[in-house]
Design an enzyme around this catalytic site. Structure first.
Site, PDB file in Angstrom:
ATOM      1  N   SER A 203       0.985  -1.426   0.120  1.00  0.00           N
ATOM      2  CA  SER A 203      -0.100   0.017   0.063  1.00  0.00           C
ATOM      3  C   SER A 203       0.760   1.130   0.055  1.00  0.00           C
ATOM      4  O   SER A 203       0.358   2.274  -0.294  1.00  0.00           O
ATOM      5  CB  SER A 203      -0.918   0.082   1.231  1.00  0.00           C
ATOM      6  OG  SER A 203      -0.183  -0.021   2.407  1.00  0.00           O
ATOM      7  N   GLU A 424      11.817   3.349  16.803  1.00  0.00           N
ATOM      8  CA  GLU A 424      10.909   3.239  15.822  1.00  0.00           C
ATOM      9  C   GLU A 424       9.761   4.315  15.845  1.00  0.00           C
ATOM     10  O   GLU A 424       9.144   4.269  16.914  1.00  0.00           O
ATOM     11  CB  GLU A 424      10.011   1.769  15.821  1.00  0.00           C
ATOM     12  CG  GLU A 424       9.006   1.688  14.850  1.00  0.00           C
ATOM     13  CD  GLU A 424       9.451   1.800  13.362  1.00  0.00           C
ATOM     14  OE1 GLU A 424       8.941   2.894  12.850  1.00  0.00           O
ATOM     15  OE2 GLU A 424      10.338   1.228  12.814  1.00  0.00           O
ATOM     16  N   GLU A 517      16.611  -8.835   5.748  1.00  0.00           N
ATOM     17  CA  GLU A 517      15.260  -8.943   6.355  1.00  0.00           C
ATOM     18  C   GLU A 517      14.279  -9.846   5.398  1.00  0.00           C
ATOM     19  O   GLU A 517      13.476 -10.543   5.886  1.00  0.00           O
ATOM     20  CB  GLU A 517      14.531  -7.910   7.154  1.00  0.00           C
ATOM     21  CG  GLU A 517      14.201  -6.976   6.024  1.00  0.00           C
ATOM     22  CD  GLU A 517      13.678  -5.474   6.675  1.00  0.00           C
ATOM     23  OE1 GLU A 517      12.559  -5.252   7.144  1.00  0.00           O
ATOM     24  OE2 GLU A 517      14.583  -4.671   6.960  1.00  0.00           O
TER      25      GLU A 517
END
Length: 710
Positions: A203, A424, A517
């Site tokens: 998205s 974060e 990752e």
């Protein structure tokens, strides 16, 4: 440092000007500037007499200020110019980076400055070209003036007209992420390949054109020229993409818009970033180029003694794979998280950032010479961070109940290790900036000197894109504020680097690309890591997080995926994927299975006095030798794609008269990334200058060599 600033010519030109040409110091690169008949700035570029950029237009289209008087149209800075002045000069210096691939860097170029006036608006701009032996940079400069104070950019129209239908290594245009696999095709095939390349389920993808691509864009012409288009020193400006006219093979700059659609808000005096074109007939020159760094300003941090290359491990990979969680509880409270009594929350039993586990990582780091331990998921807020109402979910100072911050920092320091902070932001940048002073104060209190930042999700509250002007300002603001607290920054999900690590060397790492990752999410193609040095790494080092030796994840977790390299290929990345910040990314218990191979990770440096690119071809293979900072020790890494590679390494870069203890970590004959990734051999021998190593790299594999001077 030596500097020579010599003006070679000063010419006041008449209203209509002849072409102006400036060449690189060695004469191989030539840049020619002209004005078209309607006064539009135009340039072209050649390499050894071969066309690199055919005649291409320059200019900016301005947006109308909504506060301006009604009916008044904005005058674009596109054409109608006359040359008022030109200057040609030469510059030569040698500077020392705080950290880098080499101990010194030479900055040697010839420059052409073109001063332009647009009589219809009485506005003045300067176009500055710097021509190096391996390419050129150009930028627009706007002096302070009555006729141009504040202005809005609707679009920048910098063109790069290619001389042919080159092979290109490209990413689809996207305003928010580079975490995609590079595509390889002819320029004429980009449109057809585009729909297959874009991940429409993501998205965050903000596609602007079926022929739009990101920089750094690597190309190769049919006659063997390697060409790279990127930008340098992107400050107070939006990140540049490229839109291709695939009928005429002309790229044109396409800036990342803000939430309103504007591409830039400027106030004179100001400049744009440099638009760069690198060129060579040797792929190795693409990798050894310092053009991007040289186009950035010198270091602005007076005392850099606290900035240091770092090798680290961390509580990270097990969450990425899915074995553990960042969040402390699986109870998702319906009220604001800062109102929760966390001592009463029910633990989920899988929270990784707990005191006992972090202590184990500290012991592992101390036992193996690693400087720091990253801990993700230490602070409250992860239960709700991915929801749309996340604007103030993190405060960056409150630990979970099972994370004893004071004890762990004291314990780490007693072992000669530091913890690495994790912030974060959930892309709530206003919240982050509000909490930044307290967050950095906490780091100073406990002796943290490095932070890994994250920007996952849509930008709150403005709704800007990750690569917009406002967000680029934010990333740099964080780096500057961090420097005041002697904190090094490693930003993930931020904009791609443009060499600002020269000016602010506490910007010690970035992600801004598809990292390790993704091997846990389905994998990246084996050629991925032999493309990135030609593309993403052109602007600065990447925190790629290598070192996954247990490549088959199902052996220790429920994750069915596997890493698309051999075990030895993972070792090679510590040399081929340059970064002063290198993660030892696997779990301590996995390294315990392969301690003989792990020795290379313990030995390899992450700061260098010299680097020699021995072999290179985009997407196929890279071989590089590096000399560890302040030593006589060398390390060699070779990495290849799914086809394998046979490498012949001549040790003619070693010091004459010295002998070296050589340890070779190589793929075994039956090794391959998909069927037998953990088959390797280790060979020890004594070598000297002039010796030759013949090494076979398995499909998706590589090799690593340590050369310890006696």
């Amino acid at each position: 440092m030596r500097k020579i600033q010599l003006f070679l010519a000063f010419v006041l030109l008449p209203m209509m000007a002849a072409a102006q040409t400036v060449k690189s110091p060695n004469g191989n690169v030539a840049l020619t500037f002209t004005l078209s008949d309607n006064g539009r700035p135009t340039y072209e570029m050649t390499y050894k007499g071969r066309a690199v950029v055919k005649p291409s237009h320059l200019g900016l289209e301005l947006a109308k200020d909504r506060h301006a008087s009604k009916g008044k149209d904005e005058t674009d800075l596109m054409d109608g110019f006359k040359i008022t002045d030109t200057r040609v000069s030469s510059f030569d210096e040698t500077w020392k980076p705080v950290w880098g691939e080499t101990a010194t860097i030479r900055n040697h170029y010839n420059e052409l400055e073109v001063d332009l006036n647009q009589p219809s608006s009485d506005r003045n701009i300067i176009i500055r070209f710097r021509v190096y032996n391996d390419g050129m940079g150009l930028r627009y400069e706007f002096p302070q003036q009555k006729a141009l104070n504040y202005f809005l950019i609707k679009e920048e129209h910098t063109q790069f007209a290619m001389a042919g239908d080159h092979t290109a290594w490209w990413l689809p245009g996207d305003y928010d992420t580079q975490e995609q696999e590079t595509q390889q095709s002819k320029l004429s095939e980009i449109r057809a390949r585009f729909n297959k390349a874009v991940n429409w389920d993501n998205s965050s993808v903000a596609v602007f054109s079926p022929t739009g691509v990101q920089t750094s864009l690597q190309m190769k012409s049919s006659d063997g020229l390697y060409i790279n288009i990127h930008e340098a020193a992107c400050v107070n400006y939006a990140t540049m993409h490229l839109n291709l006219d695939d009928k005429n093979m002309v790229f044109e700059s396409w800036l990342t818009p803000d939430a309103t659609g504007l591409k830039g808000c400027m106030q004179t005096p100001c400049t744009t970033p440099w638009r760069t074109v690198m060129v060579s007939d040797d792929a190795r020159d693409m990798l050894s180029s310092n053009l991007i760094l040289n186009l950035n300003e010198p270091c602005k941090i007076e005392d850099t003694s606290w900035i240091h290359p770092t090798k680290y491990c961390g509580v990270w990979w097990e969450m990425i794979v899915g074995k553990s969680t960042w969040n402390y509880t699986d109870e998702y409270p319906s009220v604001k998280l800062d109102l929760i009594d966390w001592t009463k929350a029910k633990p989920n039993g899988r929270h990784a950032a707990n005191t006992a586990k972090v202590k184990q990582y500290i012991d592992f780091a101390a036992a193996n010479g690693l400087q720091q331990v990253l801990v993700e998921g230490w602070n409250v807020g992860w239960e709700d961070w991915a929801n749309m109402w996340k604007a103030d979910v993190f405060d960056f100072v409150t630990p979970y109940p099972d994370f004893d911050i004071k004890y762990l920092n004291d314990y780490a320091h007693s072992k000669g290790v530091k913890l690495m902070m994790h912030h974060e932001t959930s892309s709530s940048v206003t919240n982050y900036e509000r909490h930044l002073p307290a967050a950095f104060a906490l780091m100073n209190k406990y002796g943290y000197d490095a932070v890994k930042g994250g920007y996952v999700g849509d930008i709150i509250p403005r709704g800007d894109h990750h690569f917009s002007q406002a967000m680029n300002d934010h990333y740099l603001y964080v780096v500057k504020e961090a420097a005041k607290h002697h904190v090094m920054v490693n930003a993930h999900e931020a904009t791609r680097p443009t060499g600002l690590c020269r000016t602010y060397p506490n910007l010690i790492g970035n992600e801004s690309a598809r990292g390790t990752e993704y091997e846990a999410f389905g994998g990246s193609r084996p050629d991925h890591t032999v493309v990135l040095p030609f593309t993403r790494l052109q602007g600065g080092p990447m925190d790629y997080t290598p070192g996954i030796l247990e490549t088959q994840l199902k052996t220790w977790s429920d994750n069915p995926n596997y890493v698309h390299t051999t075990l030895v290929g993972q070792l090679a990345l510590y040399v081929t994927m340059y970064s002063p910040l290198q993660m030892v990314a696997d779990l301590p218990e996995n390294y315990a299975k392969y301690m003989d191979a792990f020795q290379f990770i313990k030995d390899v440096a992450c700061d260098w006095d010299d680097s020699r690119y021995l072999e290179a071809e985009p997407g196929d293979y890279i071989t590089v030798a590096r000399k560890a900072k302040g030593t006589d020790n060398w390390f060699i890494g070779g990495k290849c794609d799914e086809n394998g590679h046979k490498s012949v390494v001549k040790l003619d870069f070693l010091d004459k008269g010295k002998k070296y203890d050589c340890t070779i970590y190589a793929d075994a004959k039956d090794a391959s990334f998909d069927k037998n990734p953990k088959s390797y051999t280790i060979t020890k021998k004594t070598v000297k200058r002039g010796d030759v190593l013949k090494l076979a790299e398995a499909p998706g594999g590589g090799f690593a060599v340590s050369l310890m001077a006696r």
